[in-house]
Design an enzyme around this catalytic site. Sequence first.
Site, PDB file in Angstrom:
ATOM      1  N   GLU A 191       0.912  -1.265   0.034  1.00  0.00           N
ATOM      2  CA  GLU A 191       0.030   0.017  -0.150  1.00  0.00           C
ATOM      3  C   GLU A 191       0.868   1.355  -0.043  1.00  0.00           C
ATOM      4  OE1 GLU A 191      -2.650  -0.098   3.180  1.00  0.00           O
ATOM      5  OE2 GLU A 191      -3.309  -2.220   2.999  1.00  0.00           O
ATOM      6  N   CYS A 245       3.072   8.229   1.670  1.00  0.00           N
ATOM      7  CA  CYS A 245       3.485   7.538   2.770  1.00  0.00           C
ATOM      8  C   CYS A 245       3.686   5.831   1.983  1.00  0.00           C
ATOM      9  CB  CYS A 245       2.164   7.147   3.609  1.00  0.00           C
ATOM     10  SG  CYS A 245       2.551   6.002   4.897  1.00  0.00           S
ATOM     11  N   CYS A 249       4.823  -7.609   7.680  1.00  0.00           N
ATOM     12  CA  CYS A 249       5.737  -7.245   8.825  1.00  0.00           C
ATOM     13  C   CYS A 249       6.015  -8.134   9.928  1.00  0.00           C
ATOM     14  CB  CYS A 249       5.137  -5.772   9.403  1.00  0.00           C
ATOM     15  SG  CYS A 249       6.326  -5.030  10.728  1.00  0.00           S
ATOM     16  N   CYS A 263       3.132  -5.851  16.353  1.00  0.00           N
ATOM     17  CA  CYS A 263       2.339  -4.790  17.131  1.00  0.00           C
ATOM     18  C   CYS A 263       0.620  -5.141  17.120  1.00  0.00           C
ATOM     19  CB  CYS A 263       2.404  -3.393  16.621  1.00  0.00           C
ATOM     20  SG  CYS A 263       4.223  -2.817  16.653  1.00  0.00           S
ATOM     21  N   CYS A 321      -1.804  -2.935  15.043  1.00  0.00           N
ATOM     22  CA  CYS A 321      -1.500  -2.734  13.450  1.00  0.00           C
ATOM     23  C   CYS A 321      -1.749  -3.980  12.667  1.00  0.00           C
ATOM     24  CB  CYS A 321       0.032  -2.602  13.553  1.00  0.00           C
ATOM     25  SG  CYS A 321       0.459  -2.215  11.752  1.00  0.00           S
ATOM     26  N   CYS A 364      -2.278   1.870   8.299  1.00  0.00           N
ATOM     27  CA  CYS A 364      -1.450   1.122   7.826  1.00  0.00           C
ATOM     28  C   CYS A 364      -2.008  -0.594   7.725  1.00  0.00           C
ATOM     29  CB  CYS A 364      -0.402   0.730   8.826  1.00  0.00           C
ATOM     30  SG  CYS A 364       1.155   0.645   8.483  1.00  0.00           S
TER      31      CYS A 364
HETATM   32  N1  SAH Z   1       7.288  -0.152  11.487  1.00  0.00           N
HETATM   33  C1  SAH Z   1       7.232   1.370  11.288  1.00  0.00           C
HETATM   34  C2  SAH Z   1       6.574   1.886  10.116  1.00  0.00           C
HETATM   35  C3  SAH Z   1       5.155   1.421   9.791  1.00  0.00           C
HETATM   36  S1  SAH Z   1       3.798   1.721  11.092  1.00  0.00           S
HETATM   37  C4  SAH Z   1       6.859   1.781  12.780  1.00  0.00           C
HETATM   38  O1  SAH Z   1       6.333   0.873  13.752  1.00  0.00           O
HETATM   39  O2  SAH Z   1       7.129   2.829  13.173  1.00  0.00           O
HETATM   40  C5  SAH Z   1       3.579   3.455  10.950  1.00  0.00           C
HETATM   41  C6  SAH Z   1       2.875   4.267  11.949  1.00  0.00           C
HETATM   42  O3  SAH Z   1       1.434   3.583  12.239  1.00  0.00           O
HETATM   43  C7  SAH Z   1       3.599   3.556  13.440  1.00  0.00           C
HETATM   44  O4  SAH Z   1       3.742   4.775  14.274  1.00  0.00           O
HETATM   45  C8  SAH Z   1       2.627   2.624  14.019  1.00  0.00           C
HETATM   46  O5  SAH Z   1       2.619   2.231  15.070  1.00  0.00           O
HETATM   47  C9  SAH Z   1       1.273   3.345  13.474  1.00  0.00           C
HETATM   48  N2  SAH Z   1      -0.121   2.480  13.605  1.00  0.00           N
HETATM   49  C10 SAH Z   1      -0.171   1.105  13.231  1.00  0.00           C
HETATM   50  N3  SAH Z   1      -1.468   0.804  13.490  1.00  0.00           N
HETATM   51  C11 SAH Z   1      -2.004   1.629  13.908  1.00  0.00           C
HETATM   52  C12 SAH Z   1      -3.320   1.843  14.214  1.00  0.00           C
HETATM   53  N4  SAH Z   1      -4.300   0.965  13.977  1.00  0.00           N
HETATM   54  N5  SAH Z   1      -3.659   3.320  14.745  1.00  0.00           N
HETATM   55  C13 SAH Z   1      -2.848   4.206  14.653  1.00  0.00           C
HETATM   56  N6  SAH Z   1      -1.518   4.122  14.484  1.00  0.00           N
HETATM   57  C14 SAH Z   1      -1.098   2.896  14.030  1.00  0.00           C
END
Ligand code: SAH
Length: 350
Positions: free
Chosen positions: A94, A107, A114, A118, A121, A334
């Site tokens: 994406e 972006c 990944c 998390c 995510c 994301c």
């Molecule tokens: N792996 C990297 C970059 C990709 S995620 C990282 O962790 O920073 C990009 C951003 O989106 C990160 O800050 C991540 O924590 C956030 N993110 C992912 N899922 C999310 C969600 N459901 N709501 C808000 N932010 C989210």
Amino acid sequence: MRSSMKQNIKNLLFSELEEYFLKKYRQKFRAKQVFKWLSLGVTSFEEMTDISKKMAEELSEDFYISNLKVVKKEVSKDGTVKFLYELGDGNTIESVLMDYKHGYSICISTQVGCNMGCTFCASTVGGKVRDLEAGEILDQVLFTAKGEGKRISNIVLMGIGEPLDNYENVLRFLKNVNDEHGINIGYRHISLSTCGLVPGINRLAEENIPLTLSVSLHAPNDTIRNQTMPVSKKYPYGELLKAVKQYVKKTGRRVSFEYTLIKDVNDKPEHAKELIGHLKGMLCHVNLIPVNPARGSMSPSEKKRIAEFQQMLVSGGLNATVRRTLGTDINAACGQLRRAETKRKEGELI
Ligand code: SAH
């Protein structure tokens, strides 16, 4: 058909392309022409009108030019455009184009899926399929600009994947996107977001690349961070902050901390207080983001709570703002689009 012997020409650095043309043709200057064409998003060597037909043929024996196919495009009411792109091997990623006052920002993804896990995510459901090549990372910028007829001025590596888990390819991409012979986007207009891979942060600090480092913190301590970000068990809070401080010292750049507010998990006054204790005095900015309930049962903090949290941070001496959320009506968080598409395909198979 794509021969396995050939490589994607966009994975080469400009200097490597020069070396190739020097060795093969004694014509170093050809690198400039070819690199320029590639940055315009051509998909065949025949389109490069200032090189001979013979050279175009020979180039296509040594290399191929990667392309991206738009599988899905969603346009938000606020102008945000989300793309689901198909790579040469059928995998999907994406990219999101955002229209800001200061220009277009994109972006982009750095991996297919990944491995970081998390809990909030959507990108990490199903794990990592593979790393993106440098050329594939660049393609998202090139083909989005070309397809939309827009000049992109800012890049955020905040799409699917963990950029520091694909270090070499990301670094190659950064060098090529910044190269004066190509689209030449300044490092100061690029942000790289990481969940906190300490060795990667340390390495990046040594590269002399003045981009903006963004750290996904999302918690005021290890106990809470361990619940939502498994990476924290490997690189605990103290170690992470030490690496970030070192990064600031080494680069002189202000870092950004992402703090996603999850209702009743990390959004209480005592959490704000703890965060202030950790970050006070550091050259940094805190970005507060209401969690997008893309996964699981967590809810975003209420507006009032978010405002109070921000106010506490500011009163405590931190630079903190609430991020404007763009594209919520099109699942722009994301990994959501890829996930939805994978589910749809799985559904079709059943
Ligand atoms: N792996 C990297 C970059 C990709 S995620 C990282 O962790 O920073 C990009 C951003 O989106 C990160 O800050 C991540 O924590 C956030 N993110 C992912 N899922 C999310 C969600 N459901 N709501 C808000 N932010 C989210």
